[in-house]
Design a protein around this motif. Structure first.
Motif, mmCIF file in Angstrom:
data_model
loop_
_atom_site.group_PDB
_atom_site.id
_atom_site.type_symbol
_atom_site.label_atom_id
_atom_site.label_comp_id
_atom_site.label_asym_id
_atom_site.label_seq_id
_atom_site.Cartn_x
_atom_site.Cartn_y
_atom_site.Cartn_z
ATOM 1 N N PHE A 50 0.122 8.259 -16.208
ATOM 2 C CA PHE A 50 -1.046 7.399 -16.022
ATOM 3 C C PHE A 50 -0.649 5.945 -15.816
ATOM 4 O O PHE A 50 -1.354 5.197 -15.134
ATOM 5 C CB PHE A 50 -2.018 7.545 -17.199
ATOM 6 N N LEU A 51 0.498 5.559 -16.390
ATOM 7 C CA LEU A 51 0.985 4.198 -16.151
ATOM 8 C C LEU A 51 1.283 4.007 -14.667
ATOM 9 O O LEU A 51 0.901 3.008 -14.049
ATOM 10 C CB LEU A 51 2.247 3.966 -16.991
ATOM 11 N N LEU A 52 1.953 5.018 -14.092
ATOM 12 C CA LEU A 52 2.270 4.936 -12.666
ATOM 13 C C LEU A 52 0.988 4.933 -11.830
ATOM 14 O O LEU A 52 0.884 4.221 -10.832
ATOM 15 C CB LEU A 52 3.153 6.118 -12.268
ATOM 16 N N LEU A 53 0.037 5.721 -12.266
ATOM 17 C CA LEU A 53 -1.241 5.777 -11.555
ATOM 18 C C LEU A 53 -1.918 4.402 -11.593
ATOM 19 O O LEU A 53 -2.435 3.916 -10.579
ATOM 20 C CB LEU A 53 -2.126 6.828 -12.213
ATOM 21 N N GLY A 54 -1.897 3.780 -12.778
ATOM 22 C CA GLY A 54 -2.486 2.440 -12.902
ATOM 23 C C GLY A 54 -1.760 1.446 -12.022
ATOM 24 O O GLY A 54 -2.385 0.623 -11.347
ATOM 25 N N ALA A 55 -0.426 1.546 -11.995
ATOM 26 C CA ALA A 55 0.352 0.632 -11.158
ATOM 27 C C ALA A 55 -0.015 0.830 -9.696
ATOM 28 O O ALA A 55 -0.168 -0.141 -8.933
ATOM 29 C CB ALA A 55 1.842 0.878 -11.369
ATOM 30 N N SER A 56 -0.198 2.087 -9.308
ATOM 31 C CA SER A 56 -0.566 2.338 -7.909
ATOM 32 C C SER A 56 -1.934 1.732 -7.619
ATOM 33 O O SER A 56 -2.167 1.194 -6.535
ATOM 34 C CB SER A 56 -0.580 3.836 -7.639
ATOM 35 N N GLY A 57 -2.827 1.805 -8.615
ATOM 36 C CA GLY A 57 -4.148 1.207 -8.430
ATOM 37 C C GLY A 57 -4.045 -0.293 -8.220
ATOM 38 O O GLY A 57 -4.692 -0.855 -7.331
ATOM 39 N N ALA B 68 -1.504 -1.949 -7.066
ATOM 40 C CA ALA B 68 -0.936 -2.200 -5.738
ATOM 41 C C ALA B 68 -1.994 -1.992 -4.662
ATOM 42 O O ALA B 68 -2.098 -2.775 -3.702
ATOM 43 C CB ALA B 68 0.253 -1.277 -5.505
ATOM 44 N N ALA B 69 -2.808 -0.947 -4.825
ATOM 45 C CA ALA B 69 -3.829 -0.652 -3.808
ATOM 46 C C ALA B 69 -4.865 -1.761 -3.754
ATOM 47 O O ALA B 69 -5.260 -2.202 -2.671
ATOM 48 C CB ALA B 69 -4.497 0.685 -4.122
ATOM 49 N N VAL C 153 -10.890 2.328 -4.046
ATOM 50 C CA VAL C 153 -10.200 3.464 -4.658
ATOM 51 C C VAL C 153 -9.246 2.972 -5.744
ATOM 52 O O VAL C 153 -9.187 3.535 -6.840
ATOM 53 C CB VAL C 153 -9.442 4.275 -3.582
ATOM 54 N N GLY C 154 -8.533 1.886 -5.434
ATOM 55 C CA GLY C 154 -7.565 1.357 -6.388
ATOM 56 C C GLY C 154 -8.234 0.912 -7.685
ATOM 57 O O GLY C 154 -7.745 1.193 -8.787
ATOM 58 N N LEU C 155 -9.369 0.261 -7.531
ATOM 59 C CA LEU C 155 -10.085 -0.263 -8.690
ATOM 60 C C LEU C 155 -10.463 0.873 -9.651
ATOM 61 O O LEU C 155 -10.245 0.795 -10.868
ATOM 62 C CB LEU C 155 -11.349 -0.964 -8.185
ATOM 63 N N ILE C 156 -11.019 1.941 -9.092
ATOM 64 C CA ILE C 156 -11.454 3.041 -9.944
ATOM 65 C C ILE C 156 -10.238 3.778 -10.500
ATOM 66 O O ILE C 156 -10.270 4.274 -11.634
ATOM 67 C CB ILE C 156 -12.382 3.991 -9.156
ATOM 68 N N THR C 157 -9.137 3.799 -9.721
ATOM 69 C CA THR C 157 -7.922 4.432 -10.235
ATOM 70 C C THR C 157 -7.406 3.691 -11.461
ATOM 71 O O THR C 157 -6.986 4.312 -12.441
ATOM 72 C CB THR C 157 -6.841 4.462 -9.144
ATOM 73 N N ILE C 158 -7.450 2.366 -11.400
ATOM 74 C CA ILE C 158 -7.011 1.583 -12.567
ATOM 75 C C ILE C 158 -7.858 1.945 -13.779
ATOM 76 O O ILE C 158 -7.356 2.243 -14.871
ATOM 77 C CB ILE C 158 -7.119 0.070 -12.290
ATOM 78 N N ALA C 159 -9.190 1.937 -13.559
ATOM 79 C CA ALA C 159 -10.082 2.233 -14.684
ATOM 80 C C ALA C 159 -9.811 3.628 -15.227
ATOM 81 O O ALA C 159 -9.749 3.838 -16.446
ATOM 82 C CB ALA C 159 -11.538 2.101 -14.235
ATOM 83 N N ALA C 160 -9.608 4.588 -14.323
ATOM 84 C CA ALA C 160 -9.360 5.963 -14.763
ATOM 85 C C ALA C 160 -8.033 6.075 -15.493
ATOM 86 O O ALA C 160 -7.876 6.900 -16.399
ATOM 87 C CB ALA C 160 -9.386 6.905 -13.569
ATOM 88 N N SER C 161 -7.059 5.237 -15.116
ATOM 89 C CA SER C 161 -5.761 5.353 -15.777
ATOM 90 C C SER C 161 -5.803 4.790 -17.194
ATOM 91 O O SER C 161 -4.963 5.125 -18.023
ATOM 92 C CB SER C 161 -4.681 4.667 -14.953
ATOM 93 N N PHE C 162 -6.795 3.928 -17.467
ATOM 94 C CA PHE C 162 -6.999 3.539 -18.873
ATOM 95 C C PHE C 162 -7.705 4.646 -19.644
ATOM 96 O O PHE C 162 -7.443 4.893 -20.802
ATOM 97 C CB PHE C 162 -7.855 2.262 -18.958
ATOM 98 N N ALA D 145 0.833 -1.199 0.000
ATOM 99 C CA ALA D 145 0.000 0.000 0.000
ATOM 100 C C ALA D 145 0.872 1.255 0.000
ATOM 101 O O ALA D 145 0.555 2.243 -0.676
ATOM 102 C CB ALA D 145 -0.915 -0.008 1.215
ATOM 103 N N GLN D 146 1.976 1.204 0.737
ATOM 104 C CA GLN D 146 2.886 2.362 0.719
ATOM 105 C C GLN D 146 3.488 2.556 -0.659
ATOM 106 O O GLN D 146 3.678 3.684 -1.109
ATOM 107 C CB GLN D 146 4.003 2.158 1.756
ATOM 108 N N LEU D 147 3.772 1.430 -1.314
ATOM 109 C CA LEU D 147 4.265 1.517 -2.695
ATOM 110 C C LEU D 147 3.248 2.204 -3.586
ATOM 111 O O LEU D 147 3.601 2.998 -4.465
ATOM 112 C CB LEU D 147 4.574 0.121 -3.233
ATOM 113 N N ALA D 148 1.975 1.908 -3.343
ATOM 114 C CA ALA D 148 0.913 2.544 -4.131
ATOM 115 C C ALA D 148 0.963 4.054 -3.951
ATOM 116 O O ALA D 148 0.883 4.820 -4.923
ATOM 117 C CB ALA D 148 -0.451 1.998 -3.715
ATOM 118 N N VAL D 149 1.140 4.494 -2.705
ATOM 119 C CA VAL D 149 1.225 5.930 -2.439
ATOM 120 C C VAL D 149 2.438 6.510 -3.164
ATOM 121 O O VAL D 149 2.368 7.571 -3.806
ATOM 122 C CB VAL D 149 1.321 6.194 -0.929
#
Lengths: 314, 669
Positions: B35-42, B44-45, B87-96, B6-10
Motif C-alpha cells: 500500500f505504501l507503493l500504491l500511495g507513492a504511485s498515487g 506521482a500520478a 485516479v491518483g488522488l483516490i489511490t492515495i486515499a485508498a492506500s491510507f 507518470a510512468q514511474l507511477a505505473v
C-alpha cells in the motif's frame, strides 16, 4: 462598501418584517372566520417568549439536532440577503443566482429533515419522510419555473431578472403567466400552507412540518420558527417582485430605496391577504392528493417553458 | 518530464503487485509495503497529472515494447492529465484506508490477502495505462487489464454465491463492452492509417461510418460507465467488493470509462453530430433519474451508493450530451461550459463517492452487516466517520457550498442556454432534461436524508451497532482528507474551472466565455450579467449569520441551562428502536408516487396463532427483469439444446467428423 451595508440593512429589514407577515395572515384569517384573533405582532411576542424558555433536549439527541436550527436559520437569512427585495443594485445578488437560492432552501430542508430523524421518535421520521416527498415533487416544478423565467430574461441572476422585467413594457407573455401560476402553487407547498400542510395543527395524521420539529423547544424552536416565517416572506417577496416588479429601486439612492421598502411592504401584505382568503375558502388535502396538486404545478411549469420555446424564441 | 513521473507511477503499482507475490508469506509486511507503493504511485500520478493539466503541453514517448511495427505509444495531455490526477488522488486515499480495512482479512486468514493486493496493484496500473496510452492496442490491453483485475477484486470473497454471480455478470458485461470498443477502434483504424491515436484522429470518415463508430464507442464505454440500461452489473458488483475497492471502482474506474468516451468522441472521431448529443443527453437524463429512483428503494448501504453512481454518471452524461449538441450546432463557448461541468462532476463524484464508500466500509467493518435497517445512532459511536459521511451526503446532494453543487450548477447554466438554439425540438428537449436533473437532485436529497437518518441518527436497531466503535486512525485520515477536499473544490470553483478550461479550448477551439471576468470570489461561466455563483462568499455569509445568531442567543444560554430529558413517548412507555422510521417506511410515500418506476411486490401475511404478522417488500429493477433475464433465459435454453449433441459417445463424435468432412469436400468440389 455602501452597497454591502445597504445589503445588510435590507437583510435586517426582511428578517425583522417576517414575523409581522405571519401575524398579519393569521389576523386576516381570524377576521374572515369571525374570530377574535391575536394582534398582527403576536409572533414577535411568541418569539420573545421562546427566547426566554428553557431548552429541553432529548437524551437521544445528537449534535446534528443542536446544530440544525442554526444551519436552517443562517441559510435562510443568507437567502434573504441575496433576494432583490428593495434594490437591484446590491452586490450580494451576484453571490448567488436563483439556482443557488433553491440550493439554499434545499440545504435548510436537508438539515431540518435530518433533525427530525435524530431523536428516534416515530413522529420525526414521519415528518421528514413527508417533507422530502413533497419537496422532491415541488422542487423540480419550481426550478422549471425559474428556468423559463431565466430564459425569458436571459439571466439566472434575480436582480437582472427584476431589472429586466421592470424596464420592459408590460406584456402578458403566456410563458410568464403559466410560470407564475406554477410558482404560486409551489410556493404554497414549500412554505407548508393549506392545502398541503396546515401550520396551525398538530394532528398526527396530517402534519408535515410540525412533525419534524416536534422535539424542539426554547431558542432552538425560536430559530426554526423564525426561519419558517422568513421562508414565507422570501417566497412572497419573490412572487410579488417578479410578477409586479414596479417600485423596486434600480439604483442605490436612499429615497428610491425607502420608497421601494414601502411598496414591497404593501405588495407583500396584499399577497398575505390573498393567502388568508385562499386558506379560508379551502380545506387541507389528504397527503396522497398532494402529488396531484404538485403535478398540476409541474404541468403548468412545463407549459410555461414550452410556450416560451415554441412561441417566444425567434 | 511529467510523462516520466507518470510512468514511474505505473511502475510503482506494478511493484506493489510484485511485492504481494514475493512477500505473500509475511502478510503484515506485504500489506504495508504494497500500500505504501500504491500511495507513492498515487502521489506521482497526481503530480504528473496536475502538471500536465496546468502546463497544457503534450508529452509523448514510444516504448520499444510490443510487435516490431507496433510499438506502445504513451502520451500525456491535459485531458489524460486531469483524469490521471483524479485516479491518483483516490489511490492515495485508498492506500491510507486499505491497510487498516483489510486487517481483518489478514488476521482471520480466510481469504488470502496477497490476492487482494496483487490485483489491486494491477487494477490501478491498468487504469493509469488506459489514461496514458496513445494507440488502440495498448489502450485495449490496459483496458482489459483493468477489467480482469477488477473482476478478481469483485470475486475476492468468493465463498458467497451472491458474490460469484455478481462477479460473473460483471465479467460478462466487461467482455462485451471491450468487444464494442475494439470494434469502434477497428472502424477508426480502417479509415485511418494505423493504430496510433494520431493516425486515427486524421481518419476521414463519412457521416454513416462516423455514426457507427460513435455508437460502438457509446455502447462500449457506456457498459463500463454503467448508464441505464447498461448499468445492471454495477449495483451487483460494487456492494460485494471490499470497500476501498468499491470506492475505487465507483469513484474512478467509471471515470476512466468517461475518459475513454471523451477521448474517442472529441479527439479521435471529431466532427460531432447533434443527434449523438441528443442520444447521450437522453440516456444521461434517464440514467440520472432511474439511478436515484432505484437508490431510494435500497436498504443495502453499498448497493444504494452503487445506484447513486448510476445517477451521477447520468449527470456527467447530461453534461457531455449538452456539450456535444452545442458544439455541433456552432456554439463552442456554451459547449465548453457543459464539458467543464461534466469534467468537474467527474472530479466531484470521485471525491464524494469514494468518501461515502469509505464511510460505508467503516460502518460495515464495525457492524458486520449491510442492511441499513439494522443500524442507527452511529453518530454517537463513530463521530469522525459520521461527520465525514455527512459532508459526503451534502456534497452528493449538490447543496451549496460543497463541490457537487458547482458542477450541477454549471450543467444547469449550460442547459439554460438552450434558447441559443432558436426553438425547435432541440430547444425543448434540453430544458426538459434540465427539469429531470432537478427532479433527480431533489430525490437525491430525499435518499440521503434517509441514509443518514437511518444509519447515523436515531436509536441503534441491533446489538452489533450498540457495540460499534470509531474506526482506526488510517481509515479516519482518508475520510477526513476527502471531506476537506469536497469542501475545498466547492470553494475553489473558479480556480478549478479555469484549470479545466484548457480541455474545451483544445477540443472545441474555444473555452468558457465568462471565465476572464470571474474572480476567486465569483464564478461566472457565461458572463457576469447572466449568472454568477460565489462559493467562498456564500460560506463567509453562512458563517457570519451563524455567528450572529449564536452570539445573540448565547447570553440566554448562560442564564438558562439546557435540560436533558427523556423524549416524550406519548405516555405509552419508553421509546423503542422499533418505533423509528426505517428505510422502507421512509421511502414509502415516494414509492407510492413513482410506483411505475419499479417492479414492486409487497406482501402482508396476517398474524397466525403462533407468530405475528409478516410484511415483505421486494423492489426489483424493471430493466433487469425485462431486458436481461429473458436474454439470459434464451441463451441458457439454447445452450441446453445444443449441449445435446455432446453425448459423450465416441461413435457419434466420429460420425460428426465424417459428415463435416463430407460437407467440406462438397464445398470444395
Amino acid at each position: 462598501m455602501t452597497g454591502w451595508i445597504l445589503a445588510l440593512v435590507q437583510t435586517l429589514f426582511v428578517v425583522l418584517f417576517a414575523p409581522f407577515l405571519v401575524g398579519w395572515v393569521k389576523w386576516v384569517k381570524c377576521k374572515l372566520q369571525n374570530r377574535q384573533g391575536p394582534a398582527p405582532w403576536q409572533p414577535y411576542r411568541d418569539l420573545l417568549r421562546l427566547s426566554r424558555k428553557q431548552v429541553v433536549l432529548a437524551n437521544t439527541a445528537s449534535p446534528i439536532f443542536r446544530a440544525a436550527p442554526y444551519v436552517v436559520f443562517g441559510v435562510t437569512v443568507l437567502a434573504a440577503s441575496v433576494l432583490p427585495t428593495i434594490s437591484t443594485q446590491l452586490p450580494t445578488s451576484s453571490l448567488a443566482d436563483v439556482i443557488v437560492l433553491v440550493g439554499f432552501f434545499a440545504l435548510a430542508r436537508f438539515f431540518l429533515a435530518l433533525a427530525g430523524m435524530d431523536v428516534g421518535t416515530a413522529f420525526g421520521g414521519m415528518g421528514s419522510s413527508r417533507e422530502v416527498t413533497i419537496s422532491s415533487l415541488a422542487e423540480p416544478a419550481m426550478l422549471m419555473t425559474f428556468f423559463t423565467l431565466s430564459m425569458y430574461v436571459s439571466s439566472t441572476n434575480l436582480s437582472s431578472a427584476v431589472a429586466f422585467l421592470s424596464a420592459a413594457h408590460f406584456t402578458l407573455a403566456p410563458s410568464l403567466i403559466f410560470s407564475f401560476m406554477a410558482l404560486i402553487l409551489v410556493a404554497v407547498a414549500e412554505t407548508g400552507r393549506i392545502p398541503i400542510d396546515n401550520p396551525a395543527t398538530h394532528l398526527e395524521l396530517t402534519m408535515i412540518h410540525e412533525a419534524m420539529i416536534l422535539e424542539y423547544s426554547g431558542r432552538h424552536l425560536l430559530l426554526i420558527e423564525w426561519a419558517s416565517m422568513l421562508k414565507l416572506t422570501l417566497y412572497s417577496i419573490l412572487i410579488v417582485n417578479l410578477i409586479v416588479p414596479w417600485g423596486v429601486s434600480l439604483t442605490l439612492d436612499p429615497h428610491d430605496m425607502a420608497f421601494a421598502a414601502l411598496t414591497v411592504l404593501g405588495k407583500v401584505m396584499v399577497l398575505g391577504l390573498l393567502l388568508a382568503i385562499a386558506e379560508t375558502v379551502q380545506a387541507k388535502m389528504r397527503l396522497f392528493r398532494a402529488p396531484q396538486y404538485l403535478g398540476v404545478a409541474f404541468i403548468l411549469a412545463l407549459l410555461g417553458m414550452m410556450s416560451h420555446i415554441i412561441l417566444e424564441v425567434q | 518530464m511529467s510523462l516520466t513521473v507518470a510512468q514511474l507511477a505505473v511502475l510503482a503499482t506494478l511493484l506493489s503487485s510484485l511485492v504481494a507475490l514475493v512477500l505473500a508469506k509475511q502478510p503484515r509486511l506485504m500489506v504495508r509495503l504494497s500500500f505504501l507503493l500504491l500511495g507513492a504511485s498515487g502521489v506521482a500520478a497526481v503530480w504528473s497529472g496536475v502538471t500536465a493539466l496546468l502546463s497544457n503541453q503534450i508529452d509523448e514517448v514510444v516504448l520499444p515494447i510490443g510487435l516490431p511495427w507496433l510499438h506502445v505509444i504513451l502520451h500525456l495531455d491535459a485531458l489524460s492529465g486531469f483524469f490521471l490526477a483524479v485516479v491518483g488522488l483516490i489511490t492515495i486515499a485508498a492506500s491510507f484506508y486499505g491497510p487498516t480495512y483489510i486487517r481483518r482479512h489478514v488476521e482471520d486468514g480466510l481469504h488470502p490477502v496477497a490476492t487482494l493486493t496483487f490485483f489491486t496493484g494491477l487494477f490501478v496500473s491498468g487504469m493509469y495505462l488506459v489514461l496514458l496510452s496513445a494507440d488502440a492496442f495498448s489502450f485495449m490491453i490496459a483496458w482489459e487489464l483493468m477489467s480482469v483485475a477488477s473482476y478478481f477484486l469483485v470475486a475476492y470473497q468468493h465463498d458467497r454465491a451472491e458474490n460469484r454471480s455478481a462477479a460473473f455478470v460483471y465479467l460478462l458485461m466487461a467482455v462485451v463492452g471491450g468487444a464494442f470498443i475494439l470494434l469502434g477502434y477497428g472502424v477508426l483504424a480502417g479509415f485511418g492509417d494505423g493504430f496510433s491515436f494520431a493516425a486515427m484522429a486524421d481518419a476521414k470518415l463519412n457521416s454513416t461510418w462516423a455514426t457507427i463508430a460513435f455508437l460502438l464507442a457509446f455502447v462500449g464505454f457506456g457498459l463500463k460507465a454503467g448508464v441505464v440500461p447498461l448499468h445492471v452489473w454495477l449495483p451487483q458488483a460494487h456492494p460485494v467488493a471490499p470497500s476501498h475497492i468499491s470506492a475505487m471502482m465507483s469513484g474512478v474506474m467509471l471515470k476512466v470509462a468517461v475518459y475513454g468516451f471523451i477521448r474517442f468522441v472529441y479527439d479521435l472521431l471529431g466532427g460531432i453530430q447533434w443527434q449523438w448529443g441528443v442520444l447521450v443527453l437522453l440516456v444521461g437524463a434517464f440514467s440520472a433519474l432511474m439511478g436515484v429512483l432505484y437508490a431510494l428503494m435500497q436498504h443495502d448501504l453499498k448497493r444504494l451508493l452503487a445506484y447513486h453512481s448510476v445517477e451521477n454518471l447520468g449527470i456527467i452524461y447530461i453534461g457531455l450530451g449538452l456539450s456535444m449538441i452545442f458544439a455541433a450546432t456552432g456554439h463552442p463557448a456554451i459547449a465548453a461550459v457543459a464539458l467543464v461541468a461534466a469534467l468537474y462532476h467527474c472530479l466531484n463524484h470521485a471525491l464524494f463517492k469514494s468518501l461515502l464508500f469509505f464511510g460505508a466500509g467503516a460502518v460495515l467493518e464495525q457492524s458486520r452487516q449491510h442492511d441499513m435497517d439494522q443500524m442507527g445512532g452511529l453518530i454517537k459511536k463513530m463521530p469522525v466517520t459520521a461527520a465525514c459521511f455527512l459532508v459526503g451526503c451534502v456534497s452528493i446532494c449538490a447543496l451549496p457550498p460543497f463541490n457537487g453543487f458547482v458542477s450541477e450548477w454549471l450543467t444547469f447554466q449550460a442547459a439554460l442556454q438552450a434558447t441559443a438554439l432558436h426553438g425547435g425540438i432541440l430547444g425543448a428537449v434540453i430544458p426538459i432534461t434540465a427539469a429531470m436533473l432537478a427532479l433527480t437532485g431533489a430525490l437525491a436529497i430525499a435518499c440521503f436524508v434517509k441514509v443518514y437518518g437511518v444509519v447515523f441518527l436515531g436509536l441503534p436497531r441491533s446489538k452489533q451497532i450498540e457495540e460499534a466503535r470509531e474506526v482506526p486512525f488510517g481509515m479516519q485520515v482518508s475520510q477526513v482528507v476527502l471531506a476537506v477536499l469536497c469542501l475545498g473544490f466547492g470553494l475553489m470553483s473558479t480556480w478549478t474551472a479555469t484549470a479545466l478550461n484548457v480541455i474545451p479550448q483544445k477540443f472545441l477551439g474555444e473555452g468558457m466565455a465568462g471565465i476572464e471576468s470571474s474572480t476567486w470570489l465569483w464564478l461566472a461561466p457565461i458572463s457576469e450579467k447572466t449568472a454568477s455563483y460565489g462559493a467562498p462568499a456564500v460560506l463567509i455569509g453562512l458563517l457570519l449569520s451563524w455567528t450572529v445568531a449564536y452570539l445573540l442567543l448565547h447570553p440566554l444560554r448562560r442564564s438558562n441551562r439546557t435540560r436533558i430529558s427523556i423524549p416524550w413517548d406519548c405516555g405509552f412507555g419508553p421509546l423503542s428502536p422499533r418505533m423509528q422510521y426505517t428505510t422502507s417506511s421512509f421511502a414509502m410515500p415516494i414509492r407510492r408516487v413513482f410506483s411505475f418506476a419499479w417492479h414492486v411486490s409487497e406482501r402482508v401475511k396476517p398474524a397466525q396463532p403462533d407468530r405475528g404478522p409478516h410484511y415483505s417488500l421486494q423492489v426489483n429493477d424493471w430493466i433487469w427483469l425485462k431486458c436481461y433475464l429473458p436474454v439470459a433465459t434464451i441463451i441458457h435454453k439454447t445452450a441446453e439444446r445444443t449441449a445435446r449433441i455432446q453425448g459423450g459417445n465416441l461413435r457419434v463424435y466420429l460420425c460428426y467428423s465424417f459428415f463435416t468432412l463430407l460437407f467440406l469436400l462438397w464445398v470444395v468440389v
